[in-house]
Design a protein around this motif. Sequence first.
Motif, mmCIF file in Angstrom:
data_model
loop_
_atom_site.group_PDB
_atom_site.id
_atom_site.type_symbol
_atom_site.label_atom_id
_atom_site.label_comp_id
_atom_site.label_asym_id
_atom_site.label_seq_id
_atom_site.Cartn_x
_atom_site.Cartn_y
_atom_site.Cartn_z
ATOM 1 N N SER A 74 -0.993 1.699 7.831
ATOM 2 C CA SER A 74 -0.455 1.941 9.143
ATOM 3 C C SER A 74 0.573 1.564 9.277
ATOM 4 O O SER A 74 1.890 1.665 9.502
ATOM 5 C CB SER A 74 -1.433 2.755 9.850
ATOM 6 N N TYR A 75 0.685 0.271 9.263
ATOM 7 C CA TYR A 75 1.512 -1.092 10.213
ATOM 8 C C TYR A 75 2.400 -1.483 8.853
ATOM 9 O O TYR A 75 4.211 -0.923 8.441
ATOM 10 C CB TYR A 75 1.608 -2.368 9.494
ATOM 11 N N GLU A 76 2.467 -0.463 7.471
ATOM 12 C CA GLU A 76 3.124 -0.586 6.164
ATOM 13 C C GLU A 76 3.768 0.237 6.087
ATOM 14 O O GLU A 76 5.454 0.387 6.182
ATOM 15 C CB GLU A 76 2.626 -1.177 4.818
ATOM 16 N N GLY A 77 3.213 1.403 6.120
ATOM 17 C CA GLY A 77 4.200 2.332 6.260
ATOM 18 C C GLY A 77 4.898 2.506 7.847
ATOM 19 O O GLY A 77 6.349 3.205 7.398
ATOM 20 N N PHE A 78 4.222 1.640 9.183
ATOM 21 C CA PHE A 78 5.812 1.531 9.764
ATOM 22 C C PHE A 78 6.992 0.950 9.769
ATOM 23 O O PHE A 78 8.163 1.936 9.868
ATOM 24 C CB PHE A 78 5.145 1.568 11.206
ATOM 25 N N VAL A 79 6.708 -0.212 9.303
ATOM 26 C CA VAL A 79 7.724 -1.014 8.324
ATOM 27 C C VAL A 79 8.576 -0.362 7.904
ATOM 28 O O VAL A 79 9.840 -0.058 8.022
ATOM 29 C CB VAL A 79 7.079 -1.881 7.626
ATOM 30 N N ALA A 80 8.318 0.288 6.270
ATOM 31 C CA ALA A 80 8.934 1.449 5.692
ATOM 32 C C ALA A 80 9.852 2.099 6.258
ATOM 33 O O ALA A 80 11.013 2.631 6.759
ATOM 34 C CB ALA A 80 7.987 1.638 4.551
ATOM 35 N N GLN A 81 9.198 3.131 7.415
ATOM 36 C CA GLN A 81 9.823 3.800 7.440
ATOM 37 C C GLN A 81 10.649 4.026 8.938
ATOM 38 O O GLN A 81 11.868 4.758 8.465
ATOM 39 C CB GLN A 81 8.333 4.943 8.483
ATOM 40 N N ALA A 82 10.256 2.546 9.632
ATOM 41 C CA ALA A 82 11.973 1.751 10.145
ATOM 42 C C ALA A 82 12.876 1.910 10.125
ATOM 43 O O ALA A 82 13.768 1.891 10.021
ATOM 44 C CB ALA A 82 10.780 0.460 11.290
ATOM 45 N N THR A 83 12.370 1.238 8.059
ATOM 46 C CA THR A 83 13.570 1.059 7.999
ATOM 47 C C THR A 83 14.356 1.814 7.435
ATOM 48 O O THR A 83 15.391 1.790 7.045
ATOM 49 C CB THR A 83 13.402 -0.662 6.108
#
Length: 109
Positions: A74-83
Amino acid sequence: MMNFDSTQKMTKEAMDNMLTAYSSMTKGFQQIAAEAADYSKKSYEDSAAAFEKLVTAKSLDKAFEVQSDYAKTSYEGFVAQATKMGELYTDLAKEAYKPFEDAVAKATA
């Protein structure tokens, strides 16, 4: 003093630049909204799947494993989405400013 034709031409160019920028912004915001909706849907599906795994866990160790895996992905997905969203907003700003950038270049040349 400027004559009527040159004033009319400048006004038309300014209006064209404004409409081009508005069109670019509209397309950009539509793309951002679609991306946010897709991410929300995927995030909901992932959390539902993780909850299902958590409920069916046979041991406390397995439950912690499921929870930590979900938190990590979930954290990795959020960081990728924020980028990705940051890049979309940057592209939006560049596209919206481009018509005015050309007008400024003409005016200063």
